[in-house]
Design a protein around this motif. Structure first.
Motif, PDB file in Angstrom:
ATOM      1  N   LEU A 238      -6.944  21.463   5.298  1.00  0.00           N
ATOM      2  CA  LEU A 238      -5.741  21.032   4.592  1.00  0.00           C
ATOM      3  C   LEU A 238      -5.949  21.053   3.078  1.00  0.00           C
ATOM      4  N   LYS A 239      -5.046  21.788   2.362  1.00  0.00           N
ATOM      5  CA  LYS A 239      -5.194  21.948   0.919  1.00  0.00           C
ATOM      6  C   LYS A 239      -4.053  21.321   0.119  1.00  0.00           C
ATOM      7  N   VAL A 240      -2.840  21.352   0.652  1.00  0.00           N
ATOM      8  CA  VAL A 240      -1.671  20.862  -0.096  1.00  0.00           C
ATOM      9  C   VAL A 240      -0.850  19.932   0.782  1.00  0.00           C
ATOM     10  N   ILE A 241      -0.473  18.784   0.222  1.00  0.00           N
ATOM     11  CA  ILE A 241       0.415  17.851   0.908  1.00  0.00           C
ATOM     12  C   ILE A 241       1.580  17.530  -0.026  1.00  0.00           C
ATOM     13  N   GLU A 242       2.793  17.604   0.504  1.00  0.00           N
ATOM     14  CA  GLU A 242       3.994  17.242  -0.245  1.00  0.00           C
ATOM     15  C   GLU A 242       4.697  16.095   0.467  1.00  0.00           C
ATOM     16  N   LEU A 243       5.004  15.039  -0.262  1.00  0.00           N
ATOM     17  CA  LEU A 243       5.777  13.917   0.270  1.00  0.00           C
ATOM     18  C   LEU A 243       7.096  13.846  -0.486  1.00  0.00           C
ATOM     19  N   GLY A 244       8.221  14.017   0.224  1.00  0.00           N
ATOM     20  CA  GLY A 244       9.543  13.947  -0.396  1.00  0.00           C
ATOM     21  C   GLY A 244      10.287  12.700   0.054  1.00  0.00           C
ATOM     22  N   GLY A 245      11.293  12.293  -0.709  1.00  0.00           N
ATOM     23  CA  GLY A 245      12.045  11.086  -0.390  1.00  0.00           C
ATOM     24  C   GLY A 245      11.254   9.822  -0.644  1.00  0.00           C
ATOM     25  N   CYS A 246      10.326   9.867  -1.599  1.00  0.00           N
ATOM     26  CA  CYS A 246       9.490   8.696  -1.890  1.00  0.00           C
ATOM     27  C   CYS A 246      10.239   7.689  -2.768  1.00  0.00           C
ATOM     28  N   ILE A 247      10.013   6.408  -2.506  1.00  0.00           N
ATOM     29  CA  ILE A 247      10.558   5.357  -3.366  1.00  0.00           C
ATOM     30  C   ILE A 247       9.517   4.263  -3.639  1.00  0.00           C
ATOM     31  N   GLY A 248       8.284   4.479  -3.172  1.00  0.00           N
ATOM     32  CA  GLY A 248       7.234   3.493  -3.372  1.00  0.00           C
ATOM     33  C   GLY A 248       7.020   2.583  -2.186  1.00  0.00           C
ATOM     34  N   ASN A 249       7.429   3.024  -0.992  1.00  0.00           N
ATOM     35  CA  ASN A 249       7.213   2.225   0.217  1.00  0.00           C
ATOM     36  C   ASN A 249       5.729   2.154   0.558  1.00  0.00           C
ATOM     37  N   TRP A 250       5.354   1.103   1.301  1.00  0.00           N
ATOM     38  CA  TRP A 250       3.956   0.908   1.665  1.00  0.00           C
ATOM     39  C   TRP A 250       3.416   2.045   2.529  1.00  0.00           C
ATOM     40  N   TYR A 251       4.273   2.625   3.404  1.00  0.00           N
ATOM     41  CA  TYR A 251       3.755   3.669   4.289  1.00  0.00           C
ATOM     42  C   TYR A 251       3.481   4.957   3.512  1.00  0.00           C
ATOM     43  N   GLU A 252       4.181   5.193   2.396  1.00  0.00           N
ATOM     44  CA  GLU A 252       3.866   6.340   1.542  1.00  0.00           C
ATOM     45  C   GLU A 252       2.483   6.144   0.917  1.00  0.00           C
ATOM     46  N   ILE A 253       2.238   4.925   0.410  1.00  0.00           N
ATOM     47  CA  ILE A 253       0.960   4.611  -0.232  1.00  0.00           C
ATOM     48  C   ILE A 253      -0.180   4.675   0.777  1.00  0.00           C
ATOM     49  N   GLU A 254       0.049   4.129   1.970  1.00  0.00           N
ATOM     50  CA  GLU A 254      -0.982   4.132   3.009  1.00  0.00           C
ATOM     51  C   GLU A 254      -1.366   5.555   3.391  1.00  0.00           C
ATOM     52  N   PHE A 255      -0.365   6.403   3.581  1.00  0.00           N
ATOM     53  CA  PHE A 255      -0.642   7.788   3.970  1.00  0.00           C
ATOM     54  C   PHE A 255      -1.427   8.503   2.869  1.00  0.00           C
ATOM     55  N   ALA A 256      -0.943   8.399   1.617  1.00  0.00           N
ATOM     56  CA  ALA A 256      -1.609   9.078   0.505  1.00  0.00           C
ATOM     57  C   ALA A 256      -3.032   8.558   0.312  1.00  0.00           C
ATOM     58  N   MET A 257      -3.215   7.260   0.470  1.00  0.00           N
ATOM     59  CA  MET A 257      -4.538   6.656   0.316  1.00  0.00           C
ATOM     60  C   MET A 257      -5.537   7.279   1.288  1.00  0.00           C
ATOM     61  N   ASN A 258      -5.152   7.448   2.528  1.00  0.00           N
ATOM     62  CA  ASN A 258      -6.065   7.967   3.542  1.00  0.00           C
ATOM     63  C   ASN A 258      -6.379   9.440   3.353  1.00  0.00           C
TER      64      ASN A 258
END
Length: 422
Positions: free
Chosen positions: A343-363
């Motif tokens: 895995l080289k590139v990850i795109e997250l769309g529709g972000c607003i700062g929710n905890w599950y966005e942070i948790e996913f990116a953190m891991n």
């Protein structure tokens, strides 16, 4: 009160009729002054009906005599609820048939009627057709069958929200490369297209999935790209297991509408066989996940479970449709047992700062060591909606972006990947 409401509706309808009349008059004046021997494309996008049929027919005839290659008629109306089937514009098959020309390569129709062919119909004008795109069109079933047999160059067919006279339609073509259709109780579609490389399917009837997946496996062995909506989520494990058997599949897009707690099917997802050739995965997540009255906690684990079944994946895109700010969970989970080697590139769309966005990116920042960049953006759109409009939530620009930056600062420094916040 009732009488007053009726009067208001009539006044509104009169204004719409006046707008249509003025629009048609201006277009007619334009054509009277327009002097050319060649037209490549004829496009009309206005809420017209059968009341303007004679003028629309003349515009099409004008284009046909000048070798038009593309006809795009979009008659979608903001007063569509007042437009009965009898009032919709009927595409002039006989006019095309009598023209004898065969320059048409692309036809795109929206919110009108494509009738069954008349007795003296000739398919010659359609012989060079490359694409036929129909949105919310009442379609004569005999016509589709005739076109598929006559149009040996047809590569793209879209049937979205269309109505057919009969319940079942079988799409058989030796030339189709791209097929895009929706399924409902009113119309049941199957296909046999051995050259098909790209399939987009939207359906809301669980039993139809079996038929579509069977067609994919046996009647479209060259599929490289698939967009599939999963409704309800309890069907996800079986659908993914079947899609994993498509050996040529390189790009998979899943429109996941959550009607139940998707975490409940996470254990079943562990039985998915590996995708042997998948390079890109796109997830569009909507439904109760975005509900302000969420009855359960969303869990990122199901996404990581799917990732484990995609060992060659290079790009992952996740878009949250209609995001809502959800109450934060007590702590972010650290999924240290997760890893991925491609895995080289990850795109997250529709972000607003929710905890599950942070948790996913953190891991992924911690444990995907091949990752080059992760892009987090507030913009989203619904893949099932015909249009290109992007939407966003102000929460991201107000403080969501800064919250994410602060939470992920340490992870970004520890890893090799670049964190990009739009």
């Amino acid at each position: 009160m009732f009488g007053r409401k009726v009067e208001m509706k009539r006044t509104e309808k009169d204004l719409i009729d006046l707008e249509r009349t003025e629009f048609v008059q201006r277009v007619n004046q334009f054509f009277q002054k327009f002097n050319t021997t060649k037209i490549d494309s004829l496009r009309v996008a206005y809420h017209l009906t059968s009341g303007q049929r004679s003028s629309i027919d003349r515009w099409i005839s004008f284009g046909l005599t000048r070798g038009v290659e593309r006809i795009h008629l979009n008659f979608t109306s903001y007063d569509y609820v007042y437009t009965s089937k009898l009032e919709r514009y009927v595409f002039p098959l006989l006019t095309l048939s009598k023209s004898g020309v065969s320059t048409l390569k692309h036809i795109h129709l929206q919110s009108c009627i494509l009738p069954n062919p008349p007795a003296n119909f000739s398919a010659v004008p359609f012989r060079n057709l490359r694409s036929l795109v129909l949105y919310h069109v009442h379609v004569g079933q005999d016509l589709i069958t005739s076109l598929l047999s006559e149009c040996v160059l047809l590569e793209e067919l879209s049937l979205i929200g269309c109505e057919f006279a009969l319940l079942k339609l079988k799409i058989v073509s030796s030339s189709l490369l791209h097929l895009h259709f929706s399924q409902s109780f009113e119309n049941w579609i199957t296909f046999e297209c051995h050259k098909l490389s790209y399939l987009e399917f939207y359906g809301d009837i669980p039993p139809c999935y079996r038929d579509i997946l069977w067609c994919c496996a046996t009647k479209a062995p060259l599929l490289k790209r698939v967009l599939f909506n999963i409704y309800p989520t309890s069907t996800m494990p079986d659908i993914l297991a079947s899609l994993a058997n498509l050996l040529q599949l390189e790009i998979l897009s899943l429109d996941v509408f959550q009607t139940t707690n998707i975490s409940l099917v996470e254990n079943s997802l562990r039985t998915i066989p590996p995708f042997k050739n998948l390079k890109e995965l796109n997830l569009f997540i909507a439904g109760e996940l975005m509900d302000e009255e969420l009855k359960y906690e969303f869990d990122n684990l199901w996404i990581f479970t799917i990732l484990r079944a995609c060992p060659l994946l290079q790009k992952l895109s996740i878009m949250f449709i209609c995001p809502k700010l959800l109450a934060n969970q007590k702590e972010n989970k650290d999924l240290g047992m997760f890893s991925h080697n491609e895995l080289k590139v990850i795109e997250l769309g529709g972000c607003i700062g929710n905890w599950y966005e942070i948790e996913f990116a953190m891991n992924v920042l911690k444990y995907v060591h091949t990752l080059e960049r992760i892009i987090m953006s507030p913009f989203w759109k619904d893949p099932g909606y015909f249009g290109s409009s992007l939407y966003s939530d102000e929460e991201w620009f107000q403080n969501g972006r800064e919250i994410v930056r602060e939470k992920l600062h340490c992870c970004e420094k520890a890893g090799q990947a670049q964190l990009i916040l739009i």
